[in-house]
Design a protein around this motif. Structure first.
Motif, short mmCIF file in Angstrom:
data_model
loop_
_atom_site.label_atom_id
_atom_site.label_comp_id
_atom_site.label_asym_id
_atom_site.label_seq_id
_atom_site.Cartn_x
_atom_site.Cartn_y
_atom_site.Cartn_z
N GLU A 83 0.82 -1.20 0.00
CA GLU A 83 0.00 0.00 0.00
C GLU A 83 0.86 1.26 0.00
O GLU A 83 2.03 1.23 0.40
CB GLU A 83 -0.90 0.04 1.25
N ASP A 128 -3.75 4.39 2.44
CA ASP A 128 -4.31 3.03 2.56
C ASP A 128 -3.52 2.20 3.56
O ASP A 128 -4.08 1.37 4.29
CB ASP A 128 -4.32 2.33 1.20
N TRP A 129 -2.22 2.42 3.59
CA TRP A 129 -1.33 1.69 4.51
C TRP A 129 -1.71 1.98 5.97
O TRP A 129 -1.74 1.08 6.81
CB TRP A 129 0.11 2.11 4.20
N ASN A 160 -4.69 2.82 7.13
CA ASN A 160 -5.96 2.17 7.45
C ASN A 160 -5.86 0.65 7.50
O ASN A 160 -6.48 0.00 8.34
CB ASN A 160 -7.03 2.60 6.44
N THR A 161 -5.04 0.09 6.61
CA THR A 161 -4.96 -1.37 6.50
C THR A 161 -4.11 -1.98 7.61
O THR A 161 -4.45 -3.03 8.18
CB THR A 161 -4.37 -1.76 5.13
N TYR A 162 -3.01 -1.33 7.93
CA TYR A 162 -2.03 -1.93 8.84
C TYR A 162 -1.83 -1.16 10.15
O TYR A 162 -1.84 -1.73 11.24
CB TYR A 162 -0.67 -2.07 8.15
#
Length: 434
Positions: free
Chosen positions: A92, A96-97, A99-101
């Motif tokens: 990402e 996005d990184w 939110n994702t991780y």
């Protein structure tokens, strides 16, 4: 701590000034066979072994490191302690990184026991890589900062950290409020700032996750406690910059958001600064604010290439940051390897002595700590590392071909990593041995 001095013999190298300001030759001091004398946690003498050894009392313990180089301890001006467990997360870019991780990982730090476990691992990893001082993001939870400072205090480390302030545009489980972030930060400042070698940083994550009310209260904290730090992110990613413009349309740019809330100053450190204009660099320099150059992270997230020559032109203070967990290594040697490549991609060169400066004295100046750390001058804290020329077979073989300390330094920064760090000292005490 014993008043009896200890002495450490090896090749010794440290920065005296910024090569961009004084030229390469005047920027460093090197002793091919040097001696570093340490007393009561401070450096008391540095020089040629042949000159200093006869002056020492007979009972001084002299430790002789063969095939080794002593440098100041490394200074990491931007790193996230709660992201230790998510380093090397795939696929990402920045938003996005997060939110994702990032946010799910940081959620765990509401649990003090979890925070304590990670704090021990985090600090051990710093010391294993020769980093003796770091400017550290906690999580939104005060427990994370308590855990980190407790472990740093136990080892008498010089560390700077703060609780994240984040009251919007993040999951409900990870947001505070403008008022709670102010009160919790204030309590942490009162508890930790100036205790031993610890310092507090007011830490809004970045402009998009703080309301104007929260940023105003961050500025109020800086006014109430003038010697604390401000630590946040700036101009890392192009989509992030567009988001800031949409959230703060009345401001003329990303940096101006922070400027409006009185967050710029001598102890303000802004991570990344990949996409800065000349006016923003000029304003950073005018206010004495610093940028943390995080090449490993900027490459990993595809954020862009930091323009170091532009920062030098405007005389902006610059330190080096690993930015773990977007950065993929705790090693500032490894980070300098990436920094060199970032400059190469822009048609610029990163001299090895400039690299040494960024990782040591430049970082100290970025943190307004050059009178305590960053070089090996007498009177400073005895924070230093011993780098092993024979750490790996390839490094050993390559250094046999070296014809100068400049070449040796460049090879250490190109081939070196945590294995290169033989021993790390903080306030004169050995805190890591390989």
């Amino acid at each position: 701590m014993s008043a009896k001095p200890n002495a450490y013999r090896a090749a010794i190298l440290h920065s005296l000034d910024d090569p961009a300001e004084v030229g390469v030759e005047a920027s460093y001091q090197y002793f091919e066979d040097g001696l570093l004398v340490v007393e009561d946690g401070k450096i008391s003498a540095i020089g040629h072994a042949s000159e200093l050894l006869p002056t020492l009392p007979t009972d001084v313990n002299v430790v002789h490191y063969q095939d080794a180089l002593i440098t100041p301890g490394f200074i990491d001006t931007h790193i996230h302690f709660p992201q230790t467990g998510m380093i090397g997360s795939y696929g990402e870019q920045l938003l996005d990184w997060l939110n994702t991780y990032t946010f799910p990982c940081e959620r765990q730090f509401a649990d003090k026991a979890h925070a304590e476990q990670v704090a021990k691992r985090f600090i051990k990893e710093l010391l294993r890589n020769g980093t003796t001082t770091a400017l550290v993001f906690g999580s939104v939870h005060p427990e994370s900062v308590d855990a980190l400072f407790e472990e740093a205090q136990r080892l008498d480390l010089r560390m700077i950290a703060g609780k994240v302030m984040m009251d919007r545009n993040a999951p409900d489980y990870l947001t505070d409020t403008a008022e709670s972030s102010y009160l919790q930060s204030k309590a942490l400042i009162e508890r930790w700032h100036g205790k031993g070698r610890l310092h507090y940083a007011v830490t809004p994550r970045f402009a998009p996750t703080s309301t104007p009310e929260q940023l105003a209260l961050a500025g109020q904290l800086l006014g109430e406690y003038p010697d604390v730090y401000l630590h946040t992110h700036l101009s890392e990613n192009l989509k992030e910059i567009e988001w800031v413009k949409a959230l703060f349309p009345e401001r003329k740019g990303y940096l101006d958001v922070y400027d409006h809330f009185q967050l710029l100053g001598q102890r303000s450190v802004f991570a990344h600064g990949v996409h800065l204009c000349d006016d923003e660099c000029k304003r950073l320099a005018e206010t004495g604010s610093a940028v943390a150059f995080c090449p490993t992270s900027n490459l990993f997230l595809g954020s862009g290439l930091f323009n170091l020559p532009q920062a030098e032109q405007h005389k902006v203070k610059v330190g080096l940051g690993t930015d773990v967990g977007a950065g993929t290594s705790f090693s500032l040697l490894n980070t300098l390897n990436e920094a060199y490549k970032v400059m190469q991609l822009q048609g610029a060169r990163l001299n090895p002595f400039k690299s040494l400066y960024l990782a040591t004295l430049g970082g100290a100046r970025a943190l307004c700590l050059e009178e305590r750390i960053g070089s090996l001058s007498p009177g400073l804290d005895a924070d230093f590392v011993v780098l092993d020329y024979n750490a790996t077979p390839l490094l050993s073989y390559r250094l046999q071909q070296s014809k100068s300390i400049e070449e040796t330094l460049f090879v250490l920064m190109t081939l070196g990593d945590d294995r290169t760090v033989r021993e790390t000292f903080a306030a004169g005490r050995s805190v890591h041995q390989r």
